[in-house]
Design a protein around this motif. Structure first.
Motif, PDB file in Angstrom:
ATOM      1  N   VAL A  37       0.839  -1.201   0.000  1.00 29.54           N
ATOM      2  CA  VAL A  37       0.000   0.000   0.000  1.00 29.54           C
ATOM      3  C   VAL A  37       0.875   1.252   0.000  1.00 29.54           C
ATOM      4  CG1 VAL A  37      -1.782   1.290   1.229  1.00 29.54           C
ATOM      5  CG2 VAL A  37      -1.792  -1.213   1.276  1.00 29.54           C
ATOM      6  N   LEU A  38       0.596   2.144  -0.932  1.00 26.84           N
ATOM      7  CA  LEU A  38       1.251   3.451  -0.940  1.00 26.84           C
ATOM      8  C   LEU A  38       0.201   4.503  -0.619  1.00 26.84           C
ATOM      9  CD1 LEU A  38       3.503   1.877  -2.326  1.00 26.84           C
ATOM     10  CD2 LEU A  38       3.646   3.636  -4.074  1.00 26.84           C
ATOM     11  N   ASP A  39       0.425   5.242   0.457  1.00 23.62           N
ATOM     12  CA  ASP A  39      -0.547   6.288   0.803  1.00 23.62           C
ATOM     13  C   ASP A  39       0.143   7.331   1.674  1.00 23.62           C
ATOM     14  OD1 ASP A  39      -2.897   7.790   1.298  1.00 23.62           O
ATOM     15  OD2 ASP A  39      -4.109   5.970   1.312  1.00 23.62           O
ATOM     16  N   ARG A  40      -0.461   8.509   1.722  1.00 26.73           N
ATOM     17  CA  ARG A  40       0.061   9.564   2.594  1.00 26.73           C
ATOM     18  C   ARG A  40      -0.181   9.217   4.056  1.00 26.73           C
ATOM     19  NH1 ARG A  40      -2.917  14.868   1.233  1.00 26.73           N
ATOM     20  NH2 ARG A  40      -4.477  13.238   0.969  1.00 26.73           N
ATOM     21  N   LYS A  41      -1.400   8.688   4.281  1.00 28.22           N
ATOM     22  CA  LYS A  41      -1.771   8.375   5.667  1.00 28.22           C
ATOM     23  C   LYS A  41      -2.083   6.893   5.772  1.00 28.22           C
ATOM     24  CE  LYS A  41      -4.063  12.795   6.453  1.00 28.22           C
ATOM     25  NZ  LYS A  41      -5.375  13.157   5.956  1.00 28.22           N
TER      26      LYS A  41
END
Lengths: 251, 262
Positions: A37-41
Motif C-alpha cells: 500500500v502506498l498512501d500519505r496516511k
C-alpha cells in the motif's frame, strides 16, 4: 465471496489507506494476494489490519503520490518487499469543488498531480516489474465525472478524463506485453472523500437523484469490480472505462 | 420427521438458487455463458433451435450440479416464448437473470448496404433486436415484483465500430444499446441492473468459417493480437450476474482485446 481469484498475485494499491483503496486492499488479501500500500496516511489502515493476520504480509509505504521521488522510492520498496508486482490499483485521488471564477491554480495543479500525473507515474515505475510476468493488470480508479461532467469540478473532471484516456493509451501500448490496463469509473460512493463536500441529508438526496438506482454506491461494490479486472477472469478486457455508478453516465 | 425436514431444506435451498434464462445457447458465447452460470450455482432455462447442441449442454449443466429446463424452438415465435415462460414458471418459479444472447448477422447474405435487401434487414433486426425486446418484456415484470434482477444484452463492438458489410447487424446491436439504457433507467430503482456486453472477434462457429487472410486482418486490428474465447465473454456474463456487479447498470462493456476502447 472469497474465490481465491488472486492467489500468489502481488498487487500494489495506491490510496489504500482509506475509502475505495482500503476496500481494494482487504478484498485483494481475501482473494489470496499479497499487497503493498502506498498512501500519505496509513494510520487508519494499520488499525484495521491489526485485527487481521494478513498484516504480516502487507507492505505499507508512506508516500505522497504527487511527489516524483517518493513514488520512485515507494514502488521500488513495494516490489522488493513483495518479490515483484503483477497488479497495480491506482486509487489515490483528491477532490476539488470550486466555482471556476475562484479556482485556485495551485489547487488545480495539485488535483492533476495526484489524480493524473501521480497515477501514471506509478504505472511507469511499476512497469519493469509488471513486464516480468506472463500477464499483469493495471486498474486505475477514475470517475464517472471523467465521462460525464458534474458541476463545479473542472479540475477533478479533467483529471479523471485524462486518467481514462491515459489508461486507454497505455492499454494500446502494453497489450503486446500482455499487460491489461483498465479504468473503473465509480459514481458517488459513500466514503470520507465523498462526505467531505456534503453539508446535510438534502445534499445526499440531490446526489442520489442523479442515479437510476437512486442510491449511493458502497466501497465493496467498486472493489468487487477492481478484483474482477485484476483477475484472469477479465483476460480479454483491456482499454475499457467501466462505469460503476448505478446508472448516471450510461457509457 | 426427517423427511419433512429434508423437503423444507430442499425448498429453502431451491429458493436460494438463482435461475438464469439464456437465449441462443446451443453454441458459442451462449453455451459458454450457460456453463459459467451453472458453475456459479444457478439453475438454467435453455432455449435454442438446435436440439443436438441443447442435449449436450443439458448434460454438461447436470454434470455441474444445476437443474435445467430445455426448450427447443425459435425465440422469434411467440408460441415458443409462451412455452419457455410456462416451463420456467412451473419448474423454477421465475427468472432472476436474463441473458439475451440470441442474435445473428446476415452471414452468407451479408453484403454492402447498397447491395442488401429489406428482407435481409428485417430478418437480422428481428432476430438480433426484436427478440430481445420480446423476451425481456416477458421476463422483467417478475423481477420488478421481486425487487431483484439482472438483464444482460449481448450487443457487439460492431455497434461502435461499424464494420463494413454489417449495416443491419450494427443497427440491431446499436439498438440494443439504446434499449439497455432506457431499461436501466426504468428498472433501476427496483433492484434490476441492465447492461450490454460488446464482444469483439470471438472464436465461434461464424468465426471458424472465415478465411485465414481475413482472420489475420482482424487480428491486426486487436491490440492483444488474438481473438477471444467464448469462455472469456462468459466470465463477464457471470460477473455481471453476480453480487459483485450490483452497482453497474446502463453500461455497454467492451470485451475485445482492446479493438475498440469504450
Amino acid at each position: 465471496m472469497n474465490k481465491n481469484r488472486l492467489t500468489e498475485r502481488k498487487i500494489l494499491v495506491t490510496g489504500g489507506g482509506a475509502g475505495i483503496g482500503q476496500e481494494c486492499v482487504s478484498k485483494c488479501l481475501s482473494e489470496g494476494a499479497t499487497v503493498a500500500v502506498l498512501d500519505r496516511k496509513l494510520d487508519k489502515l494499520e488499525k484495521n489490519l491489526e485485527k487481521d493476520v494478513s498484516i504480516n504480509s502487507t507492505v505499507l509505504v508512506e508516500v505522497d503520490i504527487s511527489v516524483g521521488e517518493q513514488v520512485c522510492r515507494g514502488v521500488k520498496q513495494a516490489a522488493q518487499e513483495l518479490g515483484g508486482l503483477d497488479g497495480v490499483v491506482n486509487s489515490a485521488g483528491i477532490d476539488l469543488v470550486s466555482e471556476f471564477d475562484d479556482m485556485n491554480w495551485d489547487d488545480w495543479s495539485k488535483v492533476l498531480d495526484v489524480n493524473l500525473t501521480g497515477a501514471i507515474h506509478v504505472c511507469q515505475q511499476a512497469l519493469p516489474y509488471l513486464r516480468l510476468n506472463r500477464s499483469s493488470s493495471i486498474v486505475n480508479i477514475a470517475s464517472g465525472a471523467g465521462l460525464v461532467p458534474i458541476q463545479n469540478r473542472v479540475a477533478y473532471c479533467a483529471s479523471k478524463a485524462g486518467l481514462i484516456m491515459a489508461s486507454k493509451s497505455l492499454a494500446m501500448d502494453l497489450a503486446s506485453s500482455d499487460i491489461r490496463v483498465n479504468a473503473v469509473c465509480p459514481g458517488a460512493v459513500d466514503t470520507d472523500l465523498f462526505r467531505q463536500n456534503i453539508r446535510d441529508e438534502s445534499d445526499i438526496e440531490q446526489v442520489k437523484s442523479r442515479y437510476a438506482m437512486n442510491r449511493l454506491g458502497e466501497v465493496s461494490e467498486i472493489a468487487d469490480v477492481v478484483i474482477f479486472l485484476l483477475s484472469d477472469e477479465a483476460s480479454l478486457i483491456t482499454g475499457s472505462a467501466l462505469a460503476v455508478d448505478g446508472g448516471r453516465v450510461f457509457h | 420427521m426427517a423427511g419433512e425436514f429434508f423437503i423444507e431444506f430442499e425448498q429453502f435451498v431451491m429458493k436460494q438458487r438463482k435461475v438464469a434464462l439464456v437465449t441462443g445457447c446451443a453454441n458459442g458465447i451462449g453455451r459458454a455463458s450457460a456453463l459459467s452460470l451453472a458453475r456459479s450455482g444457478m439453475d438454467l432455462v435453455l432455449v435454442d433451435i438446435e436440439q443436438e447442441g441443447l442435449d449436450v449442454l443439458r448434460k454438461n449443466v447436470i454434470d455441474l450440479g444445476s437443474r435445467s429446463a430445455v426448450i427447443c424452438g425459435d425465440c422469434q415465435d411467440e408460441h415458443i416464448l409462451d412455452e419457455v415462460f410456462e416451463f420456467a414458471q412451473r419448474d423454477f418459479g421465475a427468472i432472476d437473470v436474463l441473458v439475451n444472447n440470441l442474435g445473428r448477422s446476415a452471414r452468407e447474405h451479408a453484403s454492402s448496404f447498397l447491395d442488401s435487401s429489406p428482407d435481409t434487414w428485417s430478418a437480422v433486426l428481428d432476430i438480433s433486436l426484436m427478440t430481445t425486446l420480446r423476451v425481456t418484456h416477458r421476463a422483467a415484470p417478475s423481477m420488478k415484483r421481486r425487487g431483484w434482477g439482472r438483464i444482460i444484452n449481448m450487443s457487439s463492438d460492431t455497434a461502435l465500430i461499424g464494420d463494413e458489410g454489417l449495416a443491419d447487424y450494427a443497427a440491431a446491436k446499436s439498438g440494443l444499446l439504446g434499449f439497455t439504457r432506457v431499461l436501466a433507467r426504468e428498472l433501476g430503482s427496483y433492484g434490476i441492473t441492465v447492461n450490454a456486453i460488446c464482444p469483439g472477434a470471438i472464436k465461434t462457429r461464424a468465426h471458424d468459417h472465415l478465411k485465414p487472410s481475413i482472420l489475420e486482418k482482424i487480428k491486426s486490428t486487436i491490440p492483444m493480437n488474438r481473438v477471444g474465447e467464448p469462455e472469456e465473454v462468459a466470465g463477464l456474463v457471470s460477473f455481471l450476474s453476480g453480487d459483485g456487479a450490483s452497482y453497474i447498470t446502463g453500461q455497454a462493456l467492451a470485451i475485445n482485446g482492446g479493438r475498440y476502447m469504450l
